[in-house]
Design a protein around this motif. Structure first.
Motif, PDB file in Angstrom:
ATOM      1  N   SER A 169       0.722  -0.826   0.180  1.00  0.00           N
ATOM      2  CA  SER A 169      -0.293  -0.423  -0.048  1.00  0.00           C
ATOM      3  C   SER A 169       1.071   1.197  -0.222  1.00  0.00           C
ATOM      4  CB  SER A 169      -0.754  -0.075   1.506  1.00  0.00           C
ATOM      5  OG  SER A 169      -0.121   0.015   2.484  1.00  0.00           O
ATOM      6  N   PRO A 170       0.539   2.750  -0.846  1.00  0.00           N
ATOM      7  CA  PRO A 170       1.112   3.776  -0.958  1.00  0.00           C
ATOM      8  C   PRO A 170       1.855   3.573   0.467  1.00  0.00           C
ATOM      9  CG  PRO A 170      -0.594   3.781  -1.664  1.00  0.00           C
ATOM     10  CD  PRO A 170      -1.367   2.328  -0.995  1.00  0.00           C
ATOM     11  N   LEU A 171       1.520   3.856   2.068  1.00  0.00           N
ATOM     12  CA  LEU A 171       1.815   4.322   3.180  1.00  0.00           C
ATOM     13  C   LEU A 171       2.697   3.121   3.497  1.00  0.00           C
ATOM     14  CD1 LEU A 171      -1.072   5.367   5.058  1.00  0.00           C
ATOM     15  CD2 LEU A 171       1.006   6.420   4.114  1.00  0.00           C
ATOM     16  N   TYR A 172       3.338   2.312   2.944  1.00  0.00           N
ATOM     17  CA  TYR A 172       4.246   1.815   3.507  1.00  0.00           C
ATOM     18  C   TYR A 172       5.729   0.689   2.080  1.00  0.00           C
ATOM     19  CZ  TYR A 172       1.432   0.717   7.307  1.00  0.00           C
ATOM     20  OH  TYR A 172       1.411   0.335   8.834  1.00  0.00           O
ATOM     21  N   ASN A 173       4.788   2.241   0.901  1.00  0.00           N
ATOM     22  CA  ASN A 173       5.372   1.496  -0.402  1.00  0.00           C
ATOM     23  C   ASN A 173       5.784   2.854  -1.125  1.00  0.00           C
ATOM     24  OD1 ASN A 173       6.752  -0.528  -1.828  1.00  0.00           O
ATOM     25  ND2 ASN A 173       5.270  -0.378  -3.453  1.00  0.00           N
ATOM     26  N   SER A 174       6.896   3.855  -1.073  1.00  0.00           N
ATOM     27  CA  SER A 174       7.023   5.132  -1.002  1.00  0.00           C
ATOM     28  C   SER A 174       7.528   5.649  -1.889  1.00  0.00           C
ATOM     29  CB  SER A 174       7.390   5.921  -0.309  1.00  0.00           C
ATOM     30  OG  SER A 174       8.640   5.501   0.805  1.00  0.00           O
ATOM     31  N   ALA A 175       8.341   3.882  -2.544  1.00  0.00           N
ATOM     32  CA  ALA A 175       9.493   3.929  -3.535  1.00  0.00           C
ATOM     33  C   ALA A 175       9.114   2.993  -4.694  1.00  0.00           C
ATOM     34  CB  ALA A 175      11.047   3.233  -3.046  1.00  0.00           C
ATOM     35  N   GLY A 176       7.682   2.314  -4.411  1.00  0.00           N
ATOM     36  CA  GLY A 176       6.634   1.709  -5.782  1.00  0.00           C
ATOM     37  C   GLY A 176       7.996   0.783  -5.837  1.00  0.00           C
ATOM     38  N   GLN A 177       8.447   0.002  -4.223  1.00  0.00           N
ATOM     39  CA  GLN A 177       8.849  -1.128  -4.900  1.00  0.00           C
ATOM     40  C   GLN A 177       8.176  -2.997  -5.034  1.00  0.00           C
ATOM     41  OE1 GLN A 177      12.135  -1.661  -6.681  1.00  0.00           O
ATOM     42  NE2 GLN A 177      12.250   0.496  -6.849  1.00  0.00           N
ATOM     43  N   PRO A 178       7.255  -3.628  -5.452  1.00  0.00           N
ATOM     44  CA  PRO A 178       6.903  -4.599  -5.326  1.00  0.00           C
ATOM     45  C   PRO A 178       7.239  -5.578  -4.066  1.00  0.00           C
ATOM     46  CG  PRO A 178       7.767  -5.147  -7.357  1.00  0.00           C
ATOM     47  CD  PRO A 178       8.463  -3.717  -7.012  1.00  0.00           C
ATOM     48  N   CYS A 179       6.267  -5.912  -3.138  1.00  0.00           N
ATOM     49  CA  CYS A 179       6.563  -6.436  -2.606  1.00  0.00           C
ATOM     50  C   CYS A 179       5.985  -7.829  -2.124  1.00  0.00           C
ATOM     51  CB  CYS A 179       6.152  -5.832  -0.773  1.00  0.00           C
ATOM     52  SG  CYS A 179       6.357  -7.414   0.672  1.00  0.00           S
ATOM     53  N   SER A 180       6.189  -9.279  -2.826  1.00  0.00           N
ATOM     54  CA  SER A 180       6.053 -10.466  -2.874  1.00  0.00           C
ATOM     55  C   SER A 180       6.009 -11.325  -2.028  1.00  0.00           C
ATOM     56  CB  SER A 180       5.850 -10.621  -4.671  1.00  0.00           C
ATOM     57  OG  SER A 180       7.569 -11.016  -3.749  1.00  0.00           O
ATOM     58  N   ASN A 181       6.175 -11.834  -0.715  1.00  0.00           N
ATOM     59  CA  ASN A 181       6.566 -12.296  -0.310  1.00  0.00           C
ATOM     60  C   ASN A 181       6.243 -11.884   1.705  1.00  0.00           C
ATOM     61  OD1 ASN A 181       9.502 -12.234   1.601  1.00  0.00           O
ATOM     62  ND2 ASN A 181      10.103 -11.923  -1.262  1.00  0.00           N
ATOM     63  N   LEU A 182       6.050 -12.765   2.426  1.00  0.00           N
ATOM     64  CA  LEU A 182       6.246 -13.039   3.698  1.00  0.00           C
ATOM     65  C   LEU A 182       7.399 -11.631   4.440  1.00  0.00           C
ATOM     66  CD1 LEU A 182       4.111 -13.040   6.413  1.00  0.00           C
ATOM     67  CD2 LEU A 182       5.545 -15.072   6.510  1.00  0.00           C
ATOM     68  N   ALA A 183       8.543 -12.333   4.682  1.00  0.00           N
ATOM     69  CA  ALA A 183       9.554 -11.928   4.940  1.00  0.00           C
ATOM     70  C   ALA A 183       9.790 -10.107   4.829  1.00  0.00           C
ATOM     71  CB  ALA A 183      10.641 -12.965   4.719  1.00  0.00           C
ATOM     72  N   ASP A 184       9.926 -10.046   3.528  1.00  0.00           N
ATOM     73  CA  ASP A 184       9.808  -8.598   2.771  1.00  0.00           C
ATOM     74  C   ASP A 184       9.210  -7.811   3.023  1.00  0.00           C
ATOM     75  OD1 ASP A 184      12.284  -9.602   1.895  1.00  0.00           O
ATOM     76  OD2 ASP A 184      11.389  -9.428  -0.408  1.00  0.00           O
ATOM     77  N   ALA A 185       7.817  -8.554   3.631  1.00  0.00           N
ATOM     78  CA  ALA A 185       6.676  -7.713   3.982  1.00  0.00           C
ATOM     79  C   ALA A 185       6.349  -7.598   5.758  1.00  0.00           C
ATOM     80  CB  ALA A 185       5.211  -8.463   3.933  1.00  0.00           C
TER      81      ALA A 185
END
Length: 373
Positions: free
Chosen positions: A191-207
């Motif tokens: 979501s925008p508040l946690y992804n200001s750099a626009g880098q996709p997150c596709s797994n639990l550990a990174d999230a």
């Protein structure tokens, strides 16, 4: 009873909503993300409790509390803030704030705070005649009401303990096998508040790393506070457990295949757990439906699974803004896109084909495409 929440982080706002509903199931909760919108909502219909963050994009939440106090000296006001200094507290003292919640907050402490302050509950509205078509209910369901059930074991664990695991590794170990947790945290991390750099997150550990341990734990605890957090009826439990076992089997196999190909297994593991989220969403709605005292027979449930699972899955992917790479991996469980040459989707398709006892020629073709022949 009506509760007004002013919080610009939609995930934290939803968490606060679930906390309120866990204490007062009959409450109507209105979440707003802007001060001006919250003031307008109060003026349209006053609430019996107001919860406001201090700092918001369009100003201070104190403006809302001042507007409330100018009309009502009795309503409970709760301020959410990262400010703990004496001057800040004295600044808002004239507003007669009932309680302060410090960020990052702990769910058990917020529960105790609101339990003392919330007025008595209203009885939930009875089901009406128009509610008696389950398939029609699924078709008309708002996106924000579509969700996944927690596994029974994890739900019980979350409800029994108030202690956070000591580190991010422990968090991952606890949650890596639960589709609802994977979906909630990956969605929040994108979501925008946690992804200001626009880098996709596709797994639990990174999230979990992106959200931070405290926020991740709060969001997961919020899942356990929902009025219907898990499947309870025997037939729904059986169907849900069957789906989860399929997902876990695919997860295990795709992990083995990824390591054989020297690829990162984490995104594939997440996709494996989310491949049946449409069916799980239907089961979640079936449990809610029955919880309202409405009948749902086996044939109706099976028809709903056939007709609405794919639709709900697609709506969840869009509503949660799951990244394209993760959507492609989930889609590969059902078939490869024409012209696909990426190994990760091929491995997803191969793992599912093996689990489904697909024709050996198809399995061998996929193994060749993956470089495993």
């Amino acid at each position: 009873m009506r509760v007004l929440i002013l919080e610009d982080d939609p995930w934290i706002a939803d968490l606060l909503k679930q906390i309120v509903l866990s204490l007062r199931p009959g409450a109507r909760v209105d979440c707003q993300g802007r001060v001006a919108d919250a003031i307008a909502a109060w003026q349209r219909e006053p609430a019996q409790m107001v919860i406001a963050d201090w700092n918001l994009p369009d100003g201070n939440g104190t403006r809302l509390l001042q507007a409330v106090r100018s009309q009502d000296r009795e309503v409970a006001l709760v301020m959410i803030t990262s400010r703990a200094d004496r001057d800040s507290v004295l600044e808002v003292r004239p507003l007669g704030i009932s309680a302060f919640i410090s960020k990052p907050f702990q769910v058990p402490k917020v529960l105790d705070c609101l339990r003392r302050l919330l007025p008595g509950d209203d009885a939930p509205a009875p089901a009406t005649a128009s509610d008696r078509d389950f398939l029609g209910h699924l078709a008309a369901l708002p996106d924000e009401e579509i969700d996944l059930p927690l596994s029974a074991e994890l739900c019980q664990q979350l409800q029994d303990t108030s202690d956070a695991p000591a580190n991010l590794q422990q968090l991952g170990d606890l949650w890596q096998h639960d589709p609802a947790v994977q979906a909630r945290l990956v969605a929040a991390a994108n979501s925008p508040l946690y992804n200001s750099a626009g880098q996709p997150c596709s797994n639990l550990a990174d999230a979990v790393r992106r959200l931070g341990a405290a926020t991740a734990l709060n969001l997961v605890q919020g899942l356990a506070l929902r009025p219907v957090a898990r499947l309870q009826d025997a037939d729904l439990q059986s169907l849900g457990e069957g789906l989860l076992q399929t997902q876990l089997s695919v997860r295990q196999r795709v992990t083995e295949l990824a390591r054989a190909c020297q690829l990162d297994p984490a995104p594939l593991q997440c996709a494996a757990l989310l491949q049946r989220m449409g069916e799980l969403a239907v089961l979640q709605q079936a449990q809610i439906w029955r919880g309202r005292g409405l009948e749902l027979h086996e044939d109706q449930l099976q028809r709903a699974l056939r007709q609405h699972s794919s639709e709900l899955a697609n709506r969840l992917k869009a509503h949660w803004r799951l990244p394209i790479v993760l959507r492609e991996l989930i889609g590969a469980c059902y078939g490869l896109a024409p012209g696909n040459t990426r190994r990760e989707p091929i491995l997803m398709r191969l793992a599912v084909a093996e689990m489904q006892n697909a024709d050996s020629r198809e399995v061998q073709r996929l193994r060749r495409l993956a470089g495993l022949a």
